[in-house]
Design a protein around this motif. Structure first.
Motif, PDB file in Angstrom:
ATOM      1  N   PRO A  51     -12.373 -19.242   2.440  1.00 33.92           N
ATOM      2  CA  PRO A  51     -12.047 -17.919   3.004  1.00 33.92           C
ATOM      3  C   PRO A  51     -11.161 -17.133   2.050  1.00 33.92           C
ATOM      4  O   PRO A  51     -10.375 -17.705   1.291  1.00 33.92           O
ATOM      5  CB  PRO A  51     -11.318 -18.248   4.307  1.00 33.92           C
ATOM      6  N   LEU A  52     -11.289 -15.831   2.125  1.00 30.00           N
ATOM      7  CA  LEU A  52     -10.452 -14.970   1.301  1.00 30.00           C
ATOM      8  C   LEU A  52      -9.009 -15.037   1.779  1.00 30.00           C
ATOM      9  O   LEU A  52      -8.733 -15.366   2.935  1.00 30.00           O
ATOM     10  CB  LEU A  52     -10.954 -13.528   1.349  1.00 30.00           C
ATOM     11  N   THR A  59      -8.434 -17.010  -2.886  1.00 26.31           N
ATOM     12  CA  THR A  59      -7.210 -17.813  -2.885  1.00 26.31           C
ATOM     13  C   THR A  59      -7.038 -18.494  -4.242  1.00 26.31           C
ATOM     14  O   THR A  59      -7.927 -18.453  -5.103  1.00 26.31           O
ATOM     15  CB  THR A  59      -7.258 -18.863  -1.786  1.00 26.31           C
ATOM     16  N   ALA A  60      -5.897 -19.129  -4.415  1.00 23.67           N
ATOM     17  CA  ALA A  60      -5.631 -19.819  -5.684  1.00 23.67           C
ATOM     18  C   ALA A  60      -6.650 -20.939  -5.922  1.00 23.67           C
ATOM     19  O   ALA A  60      -7.104 -21.153  -7.060  1.00 23.67           O
ATOM     20  CB  ALA A  60      -4.215 -20.387  -5.678  1.00 23.67           C
ATOM     21  N   ASP A 271      -8.582 -12.348   7.012  1.00 19.06           N
ATOM     22  CA  ASP A 271      -8.347 -10.926   6.789  1.00 19.06           C
ATOM     23  C   ASP A 271      -8.835 -10.081   7.958  1.00 19.06           C
ATOM     24  O   ASP A 271      -8.190  -9.106   8.364  1.00 19.06           O
ATOM     25  CB  ASP A 271      -9.014 -10.476   5.487  1.00 19.06           C
ATOM     26  N   LYS A 272      -9.963 -10.473   8.549  1.00 21.87           N
ATOM     27  CA  LYS A 272     -10.510  -9.717   9.682  1.00 21.87           C
ATOM     28  C   LYS A 272      -9.677  -9.933  10.946  1.00 21.87           C
ATOM     29  O   LYS A 272      -9.535  -9.030  11.769  1.00 21.87           O
ATOM     30  CB  LYS A 272     -11.958 -10.146   9.948  1.00 21.87           C
ATOM     31  N   LEU A 273      -9.127 -11.144  11.094  1.00 22.00           N
ATOM     32  CA  LEU A 273      -8.299 -11.429  12.259  1.00 22.00           C
ATOM     33  C   LEU A 273      -7.033 -10.565  12.248  1.00 22.00           C
ATOM     34  O   LEU A 273      -6.607 -10.055  13.288  1.00 22.00           O
ATOM     35  CB  LEU A 273      -7.929 -12.915  12.288  1.00 22.00           C
ATOM     36  N   GLY A 274      -6.438 -10.390  11.075  1.00 26.46           N
ATOM     37  CA  GLY A 274      -5.259  -9.530  10.983  1.00 26.46           C
ATOM     38  C   GLY A 274      -5.572  -8.094  11.394  1.00 26.46           C
ATOM     39  O   GLY A 274      -4.799  -7.464  12.133  1.00 26.46           O
ATOM     40  N   GLN A 275      -6.712  -7.573  10.973  1.00 23.31           N
ATOM     41  CA  GLN A 275      -7.096  -6.213  11.359  1.00 23.31           C
ATOM     42  C   GLN A 275      -7.338  -6.113  12.866  1.00 23.31           C
ATOM     43  O   GLN A 275      -6.990  -5.118  13.502  1.00 23.31           O
ATOM     44  CB  GLN A 275      -8.350  -5.791  10.589  1.00 23.31           C
ATOM     45  N   ALA A 276      -7.956  -7.136  13.436  1.00 20.67           N
ATOM     46  CA  ALA A 276      -8.210  -7.138  14.876  1.00 20.67           C
ATOM     47  C   ALA A 276      -6.900  -7.127  15.664  1.00 20.67           C
ATOM     48  O   ALA A 276      -6.775  -6.441  16.686  1.00 20.67           O
ATOM     49  CB  ALA A 276      -9.054  -8.352  15.257  1.00 20.67           C
TER      50      ALA A 276
END
Length: 770
Positions: A51-52, A59-60, A271-276
């Motif tokens: 996942p990004l 990610t690293a 990333d999508k969860l944070g936007q939601a």
């Protein structure tokens, strides 16, 4: 045992052994290359499945996997540059560079090399698509679109055309060209229904309407897409996000909140969860659950630091604090956090502008229109513009314009009132001055009547001799003088006992005190009026009409406020009849193009054009109009009129005294610029000068109605010309284009024919007689 074998047989055995070793080496090398390519592909898949990060980047661990892919593909390309595996390694390494996220230019070079060096590669069509994507991401959108448009005209790659069209539509949406994006999406939906790109095009079709702020149509498209069979799960979740977002914009909070809650429960992408969750917090605040919404924002900033979601949370938290709570200080703090949290956030520039706008409001404390007019106006006009452009708060902008209007009206009224009071005080002062002057005159006359020395010389009389006799006895003298002295003392006592003179003295003192007080009041009033009158004049001529015009422009955007615009226009008509902004509001109400120009200036401009039209046919009429306009209060009209008059009396009807008058006025009005540059080519402010270098070309051209520009600067030679003579001696400039004049003193004199910079009378050259 080999020693006992025949020589030929032993040789064959050795050869077979070497051949077997060579085959084993080749197989080993081939397996090693195959293993490297296999491992490279495995690392690439692993990186793609990771996942990004919260910032939307790999990610690293993913970066390390992409680096291994690049290394292994590099070994393959070095050892077997022309093999079949090299083709795979080339494409795989280019994609790893692209997805790594920090090597865009290297990736672009690799895709370009693949296209140019491997024209038969099966990866060629995908290389075109990747090349377009990376070109767009390095900020070359036009070049990226050209790559894709050329690609969709290659028939051999038809099955890849839907992907190219989808990419084109995405580029157009990012650049806010929604109509062109819609064209590409409709082309996919209509012509490539059974392709994998169809669902993505359907999704972007709804997103395109959202970007256009057509929330109802966007919601309708996403609802249809969400229930479509065969849609990938990630696309379905993205569609659910936009469904909830559209419902928020439409005010459908109850339904939308349940949908965004479902999204939060199902979303697994970080990333999508944070936007939601940011959207969920916005719903909570909109539904009146402000504490819960604020807490959700704060949790997002802590759980997803340095991410796009955290930047969004800071932005909407700042919006809540300022627009809902009026907490300007904390709002500024959170607006500034957006850019520092995620520099590429779509809200980064907007939040900085809003922070600056709110910080500007802190600078207005203590500003007064009467003490610093320009600072007061700059603050209020900029604050109004900030509310309008950055916050979309038209009513707040109107408040600031109304403050300027209200304070300006107060100052105008104050200046007018103080002027009336000053006139009254000055009249009273003048009256008191006359009274005091009369009293002083009466006092002087009285003093003259009582003092014998002030009566003047007397004529000689015989009795004077008798009067001059003085007795020798002092006692006798005392006895003779005693009755008179007693009478004088008695009279003085009577005067002191009489209250009338004392009252008159008090009145005189009061008059003089009042005169002194009035003098101070008039001085202070005059100082205050001198301060306010220029401000009053500027407010009446420019600033209040401007504020009213902008206010009318804002109100006019709302059809329901048309009556308010008409009322404002009525006020402007009564108070600022001939003002350019009043005229602009009239044009606004009549749906005409807005031209902000003073009607009187416009009229004088038409008269100036009419004067120029008379140049060839009626010079006297031209001079009459120009002389009227030479004293115009409008700088541009004044400059052009004086310039044209100066030119006329220099070259057309030479009169140095008249020419100098107008040329000096033109230079005073505009010491720099094209008019001034041209004047200085023949007049330097004190005398006439002309510069020559072999020949005078016809490079003097008419640049505007009156503006002349000399096209070529002569190289050498400065020949001063006397103000009363603009002629040029023939013997010094024998190469100049010449015309022959009448004979003067039996000698043929040749003159320069100056280019006709204005429409002149026929054969009107430069006279040598002046």
């Amino acid at each position: 045992m080999t020693d006992k074998l025949p020589w030929g047989f032993a040789t064959i055995m050795k050869t077979q052994r070497y051949f077997l070793l060579l085959v084993l080496c080749l197989v080993s090398i081939s397996c090693s290359i195959d293993n490297r390519l296999y491992n490279a592909r495995r690392y690439f898949r692993t990186a793609q499945n990771r996942p990004l990060g919260v910032n939307g980047r790999p990610t690293a661990q993913a970066m390390a996997d992409y680096t291994k892919v690049i290394e292994k593909c590099g070994f393959i390309l070095t050892e077997r540059k022309l093999s079949r595996e090299a083709d795979d390694a080339f494409f795989l390494m280019a994609r790893a560079l692209y997805y790594k996220g920090n090597a865009a230019f290297q990736a672009r070079d690799q895709f370009t090399s693949l296209i140019n060096s491997l024209p038969d590669s099966p990866y060629l069509p995908e290389a075109y698509l990747y090349l377009a994507r990376v070109t767009y991401e390095i900020n070359r959108p036009e070049e990226a679109e050209k790559i894709l448009e050329a690609f969709i005209h290659m028939p051999q790659y038809r099955k890849f055309h839907p992907r190219a069209l989808l990419l084109l539509a995405d580029f157009e949406i990012r650049q806010n060209d929604y109509f062109r994006a819609q064209y590409w999406l409709e082309k996919i939906i209509a012509e490539y229904r059974h392709t994998r790109e169809y669902n993505e095009a359907f999704f972007l079709f709804g997103k395109n309407y959202f970007e256009q702020k057509n929330f109802e149509r966007s919601l309708s498209e996403f609802l249809k897409f969400y229930v479509t069979r065969g849609v990938a799960k990630v696309l379905a979740l993205d569609a659910l996000y936009y469904i909830a977002l559209n419902r928020y914009e439409l005010g459908q909070y109850e339904t939308g909140y349940h949908q965004v809650q479902t999204l939060v429960n199902q979303e697994l992408r970080t990333d999508k969860l944070g936007q939601a969750r940011v959207l969920k917090a916005r719903y909570l605040i909109a539904m009146g659950k402000e504490d819960a919404g604020k807490k959700e924002f704060e949790e997002v900033t802590k759980l997803y630091p340095r991410s796009s979601a955290a930047a969004d949370a800071f932005y909407y938290l700042a919006e809540y604090l300022y627009l809902k709570q009026g907490n300007r200080r904390d709002a500024i703090t959170y607006y500034n956090r957006v850019r520092s949290e995620f520099a590429t956030s779509p809200y980064a520039q907007k939040s900085m502008a809003k922070a600056n706008a709110l910080s500007h409001q802190n600078q207005g404390a203590g500003l007064r229109m009467d003490s610093n007019l320009q600072a007061y106006l700059d603050f209020h006009f900029l604050a109004a513009d900030n509310f309008q452009s950055h916050f979309g708060l038209a009513d707040s902008a109107i408040v600031y314009y109304q403050r300027v209007i209200r304070e300006g009206d107060r100052l105008i009224g104050l200046a007018d009132s103080l002027t009336v009071v000053l006139d009254a005080k000055r009249s009273e002062l003048d009256s008191l001055s006359i009274v005091i002057e009369a009293l002083d005159s009466q006092k002087t006359e009285a003093e003259k009547s009582l003092d014998p020395d002030l009566k003047g010389p007397r004529e000689y009389d015989e009795t004077d001799q008798e009067d001059s006799y003085q007795p020798e006895d002092a006692d006798a003298l005392g006895k003779e003088m005693e009755p008179e002295t007693a009478l004088k003392d008695e009279t003085e006592n009577e005067i002191m006992d009489d209250p009338a003179p004392s009252k008159q003295l008090d009145e005189n003192i009061a008059l003089r005190q009042r005169h002194q007080e009035l003098n101070i009041e008039v001085t202070n009033l005059q100082r205050r009026v001198d301060q306010l009158v220029p401000i009053r004049d500027r407010l009446r001529a420019e600033h209040i009409p401007f504020a009213m015009f902008v206010k009318a422009s804002i109100l006019n955007r709302d059809p329901q406020r048309k009556s308010a615009v008409e009322e404002l226009f009525q006020v402007m008509t009564e108070g600022f009849t001939d003002n350019k902004y009043t005229n602009a509001v009239r044009q606004l109400l009549n749906n005409q193009p807005i031209r902000i120009i003073d009607p009187r200036e416009e009229e004088q401009g038409r008269r100036l054009d009419r004067a120029f039209a008379f140049a060839q046919t009626d010079a006297d009429s031209m001079l009459t109009i120009l002389n009227e306009l030479a004293g115009s209060v409008y700088p541009e009209i004044n400059l052009r009129a004086n310039f044209r008059l100066g030119w006329h009396y220099t070259f057309e009807e030479p009169d140095s005294l008249m020419a100098v008058q107008y040329l000096n006025e033109a230079l005073r009005r505009r010491s720099t610029g094209e008019h001034a540059d041209l004047i200085r080519r023949f007049y330097d402010g004190s005398r006439f000068t002309i510069t020559f270098a072999g020949a005078v070309t016809d490079a003097v051209e008419l640049a505007t109605d009156t503006l002349l520009v000399i096209g070529q600067e002569p190289d050498t030679g400065d020949t001063p010309i006397h103000p009363d003579s603009l002629s040029v001696p023939n013997e010094e400039y024998n190469e100049l284009p010449k015309i022959k004049s009448d004979r003067v003193d039996d000698e043929e004199v040749e003159h320069i024919r100056f280019p006709k910079l204005f429409p002149l009378k026929p054969e009107n050259g430069v006279s040598s007689d002046h």
